[in-house]
Design an enzyme around this catalytic site. Structure first.
Site: not given
Ligand code: 5GP
Length: 184
Positions: A43-44, A100, A103, A131
């Site tokens: 949903k982000g 969104d 990370d 990030k």
């Molecule tokens: P990844 O698989 O790249 O680690 O994670 C991506 C997902 O983790 C993003 O789409 C998001 O939903 C969640 N996420 C990563 N960093 C943050 C953050 O700082 N805040 C929030 N609320 N969700 C995050």
């Protein structure tokens, strides 16, 4: 109250709007004359997605996927489950994933691998936030809104425990707010 847990506003409404307009223009130029499908990741990405499509000046189709990654919000495991798949086939079409946050990169890596197996004409990614400090896999968005430091952020569609999505800006959540909730 929800807003008491906000430590600082990281990106204001007007900063986001300005950047989204630029991204929309760039995407419109790059995909001129192509059959483009924008895939919003629920949903982000909802706020980013709905603002972005109104800044894209060429005809587009839209579709959505919902995924959940196993593990806590701050510790993704890399194992992704599809909760909602696309409604339309993407074979032979130009696909742009609208995400969104990138990370660790594990979610995006899974999504790209999954969608590439459906033989789109091309597959690229636009992400609102990146990030880079937390990256575990070498993956980048092709179009990026903002690169940010390693904070846990909320707002503009992005939640913590389904809260904060309706904030019109991106904010840093006070770490104490979610640590104390996690202990409850
Ligand atoms: P990844 O698989 O790249 O680690 O994670 C991506 C997902 O983790 C993003 O789409 C998001 O939903 C969640 N996420 C990563 N960093 C943050 C953050 O700082 N805040 C929030 N609320 N969700 C995050």
């Amino acid at each position: 109250m929800e807003k008491d847990s906000i430590q600082a506003v990281l990106l204001t409404e007007s900063q986001i709007a300005e950047r989204v307009e630029q991204l929309g223009k760039q995407i419109s130029q790059d995909y001129q004359g192509n059959d483009l499908v924008l895939v919003g990741i629920l949903k982000g990405a909802i706020c980013f997605f709905s603002d972005l499509i109104r800044q894209v000046e060429i005809p587009v189709n839209i579709d959505f996927m919902a995924v959940s990654s196993y593990g806590s919000a701050s510790q993704t495991s890399g194992v992704v489950k599809i909760l909602k798949d696309l409604d339309m086939p993407i074979e032979g079409r130009h696909v742009l994933i609208v995400e969104d946050i990138v990370d660790t990169g594990l979610t995006l890596n899974y999504l790209k691998t999954n969608l590439l197996s459906r033989n789109p004409a091309s597959l690229k990614v636009v992400a609102l936030l990146d990030k880079p400090d937390r990256r575990q896999i070498d993956i980048q968005a092709d179009y990026l809104g903002f690169s940010i430091p390693d904070h846990f952020v909320v707002g503009y569609g992005i939640d913590y425990a389904e809260q904060y999505r309706s904030l019109p800006y991106v904010a840093i959540l006070d770490p104490a707010a979610y640590q104390s909730q996690a202990k409850e």
